[in-house]
Scaffold this motif. Structure first.
Motif, PDB file in Angstrom:
ATOM      1  N   PHE A 199      -1.074   1.330  -9.324  1.00 49.52           N
ATOM      2  CA  PHE A 199       0.229   1.152  -8.684  1.00 49.52           C
ATOM      3  C   PHE A 199       1.132   2.293  -9.145  1.00 49.52           C
ATOM      4  O   PHE A 199       1.189   2.605 -10.335  1.00 49.52           O
ATOM      5  N   ASP A 200       1.857   2.902  -8.205  1.00 45.23           N
ATOM      6  CA  ASP A 200       2.871   3.910  -8.530  1.00 45.23           C
ATOM      7  C   ASP A 200       4.251   3.294  -8.373  1.00 45.23           C
ATOM      8  O   ASP A 200       4.588   2.768  -7.305  1.00 45.23           O
TER       9      ASP A 200
ATOM     10  N   LEU B 195       0.827  -1.205   0.000  1.00 43.47           N
ATOM     11  CA  LEU B 195       0.000   0.000   0.000  1.00 43.47           C
ATOM     12  C   LEU B 195       0.860   1.254   0.000  1.00 43.47           C
ATOM     13  O   LEU B 195       1.911   1.302   0.662  1.00 43.47           O
ATOM     14  N   MET B 196       0.410   2.269  -0.709  1.00 51.92           N
ATOM     15  CA  MET B 196       1.145   3.520  -0.759  1.00 51.92           C
ATOM     16  C   MET B 196       1.372   4.121   0.629  1.00 51.92           C
ATOM     17  O   MET B 196       2.382   4.785   0.873  1.00 51.92           O
ATOM     18  N   SER B 197       0.452   3.874   1.549  1.00 53.88           N
ATOM     19  CA  SER B 197       0.595   4.438   2.889  1.00 53.88           C
ATOM     20  C   SER B 197       1.844   3.929   3.608  1.00 53.88           C
ATOM     21  O   SER B 197       2.285   4.520   4.593  1.00 53.88           O
ATOM     22  N   ASN B 198       2.449   2.842   3.118  1.00 51.31           N
ATOM     23  CA  ASN B 198       3.706   2.360   3.685  1.00 51.31           C
ATOM     24  C   ASN B 198       4.894   3.238   3.306  1.00 51.31           C
ATOM     25  O   ASN B 198       5.951   3.129   3.927  1.00 51.31           O
TER      26      ASN B 198
ATOM     27  N   PHE C 232       5.413   8.070  -1.588  1.00 52.77           N
ATOM     28  CA  PHE C 232       4.135   8.012  -2.310  1.00 52.77           C
ATOM     29  C   PHE C 232       4.211   7.012  -3.472  1.00 52.77           C
ATOM     30  O   PHE C 232       3.704   7.248  -4.568  1.00 52.77           O
ATOM     31  N   LEU C 233       4.841   5.885  -3.220  1.00 49.19           N
ATOM     32  CA  LEU C 233       4.965   4.811  -4.198  1.00 49.19           C
ATOM     33  C   LEU C 233       4.294   3.568  -3.639  1.00 49.19           C
ATOM     34  O   LEU C 233       4.433   3.263  -2.454  1.00 49.19           O
ATOM     35  N   GLY C 234       3.580   2.851  -4.506  1.00 51.43           N
ATOM     36  CA  GLY C 234       2.894   1.651  -4.058  1.00 51.43           C
ATOM     37  C   GLY C 234       1.486   1.584  -4.605  1.00 51.43           C
ATOM     38  O   GLY C 234       1.136   2.247  -5.586  1.00 51.43           O
ATOM     39  N   TYR C 235       0.658   0.807  -3.949  1.00 49.98           N
ATOM     40  CA  TYR C 235      -0.668   0.445  -4.439  1.00 49.98           C
ATOM     41  C   TYR C 235      -1.752   1.338  -3.848  1.00 49.98           C
ATOM     42  O   TYR C 235      -1.728   1.658  -2.649  1.00 49.98           O
ATOM     43  N   SER C 236      -2.711   1.742  -4.680  1.00 50.41           N
ATOM     44  CA  SER C 236      -3.892   2.497  -4.244  1.00 50.41           C
ATOM     45  C   SER C 236      -5.150   1.734  -4.636  1.00 50.41           C
ATOM     46  O   SER C 236      -5.322   1.380  -5.813  1.00 50.41           O
ATOM     47  N   ARG C 237      -6.008   1.511  -3.671  1.00 59.02           N
ATOM     48  CA  ARG C 237      -7.248   0.776  -3.930  1.00 59.02           C
ATOM     49  C   ARG C 237      -8.215   1.579  -4.792  1.00 59.02           C
ATOM     50  O   ARG C 237      -8.101   2.807  -4.908  1.00 59.02           O
TER      51      ARG C 237
END
Length: 364
Positions: free
Chosen positions: A101-102, A73-76, A80-85
């Motif tokens: 996904f970023d 998840l981006m919140s990790n 600001f890279l990662g998965y957004s639902r």
């Protein structure tokens, strides 16, 4: 005013290597930059087999178990890279009906305690479990490397089209080890319109250039012309859609035109639309208001001949006159992803969200 556009120009990148057609390409590029802000680019340098491999991976990426996607998840990520639902971003108060996904080009963050906070916005990507999707990371990193090279080559041609030396824009980039460029892999599911029909609402991009791979045959991308009408930009196999960002518009004093655009969701009976935008960044520390580019008078007058585009309600970027590029970038991401901000940038979170996490998130 120059004639308004009802379709996007298609430029042939092969012309730049043809001495008899190079000037034709530059003239076409000049028109696209000043009067349209968008173009299709065909016969570019990114290998088609690599693009095909990436496209083949995209449905499998979104078909990963939800738990595997939530692991990144981006919140990790303070970067600001990662998965957004699906539906977790909003534009102008309406949900963007997309899952994404970023990812970014390799970079070790330059931020250290006491350094400007905007340096922290760049850093390593989060990657899905390679056991579940082997070779995906290698494929997309190779793809990003190829598009990065194309984007640097293209910016030199852009400078030439605006009457500058080909290296005139090089000062806005750091050395390769200090730069990072970003991409999204996006799924726009079929949508019955009960929530919203916007895949993503009207907006501008922030940086210098965006190279968009429309990775499925679905229409949906629309570009706002000078009169304010929405023009379809359907997928054309073998092309990128290239558009101008607000930073380039700012530094060229409006000569190069950033153009409002949006994506409509596929209809309920459709398969998903997939796309991969690549966002070419500039140095985090560059202050655009301190940089002056001098254009030839015959180029400057083309802006006056174009006239003023219609007013839009697209989300905008307004801090380039007073903040370094990285701070503008960070402010935009704070506003788009307050959950990330609350976890990793508590002071900025309190500044922009004094009442705590909003019920609705407004993409900046």
């Amino acid at each position: 005013m120059a004639a308004d556009f009802s379709s996007l120009p298609i430029l042939d990148f092969a012309f730049i290597s043809d001495n008899t057609r190079h000037s034709e390409f530059i003239a076409q590029l000049r028109h696209a930059l000043i009067n349209v802000g968008f173009l299709y680019l065909k016969n570019h340098t990114v290998p088609q087999p690599l693009i095909d491999r990436l496209i083949d991976f995209i449905p499998r990426l979104f078909d990963l178990p939800q738990s595997a996607k939530d692991d990144i998840l981006m919140s990790n990520s303070p970067h600001f890279l990662g998965y957004s639902r699906l539906g977790t971003e909003f534009t102008k108060g309406k949900a963007d009906y997309r899952e994404q996904f970023d990812f970014a080009t390799p970079h070790e963050t330059q931020w250290r305690p006491g350094a400007p906070v905007h340096l922290r916005v760049w850093g390593p990507s989060q990657w899905p479990n390679p056991v579940l999707i082997p070779d995906f990371r290698e494929t997309i990193e190779n793809y990003l490397k190829e598009v990065q090279a194309l984007s640097y080559q293209f910016i030199r041609l852009l400078a030439e089209a605006l009457g500058l030396r080909s290296d005139a824009l090089a000062k806005f980039y750091d050395s390769d080890d200090l730069m990072q460029h970003r991409a999204k892999v996006i799924k726009y599911p079929a949508n019955d319109g009960s929530l919203t029909n916007q895949g993503v609402g009207p907006h501008y991009d922030a940086g210098f250039l965006t190279f968009l791979l429309q990775a499925s045959p679905h229409p949906g991308l629309q570009v706002q012309n000078l009169s304010g009408d929405w023009i379809d930009a359907p997928p054309i196999p073998g092309t990128f859609v290239v558009n101008i960002g607000k930073a380039l518009e700012f530094v060229t004093r409006g000569l190069a035109r950033a153009t409002s655009h949006r994506v409509l969701s596929p209809p309920v009976s459709s398969t998903p639309r997939y796309s991969v935008p690549f966002f070419q960044n500039i140095s985090l520390n560059t202050c655009l208001s301190q940089e002056v580019l001098d254009f030839p008078p015959d180029i400057l007058k083309l802006k006056d001949q174009r006239g003023h585009p219609a007013q839009t309600d697209s989300v905008n970027f307004t801090e380039f006159d007073r903040e370094p590029s990285g701070k503008v970038n960070l402010i935009g991401r704070i506003k788009s992803h307050p959950d990330v901000a609350e976890r990793h940038y508590p002071d900025l979170f309190k500044e922009y969200f004094p009442d705590g996490l909003p019920q609705h998130i407004s993409t900046y």
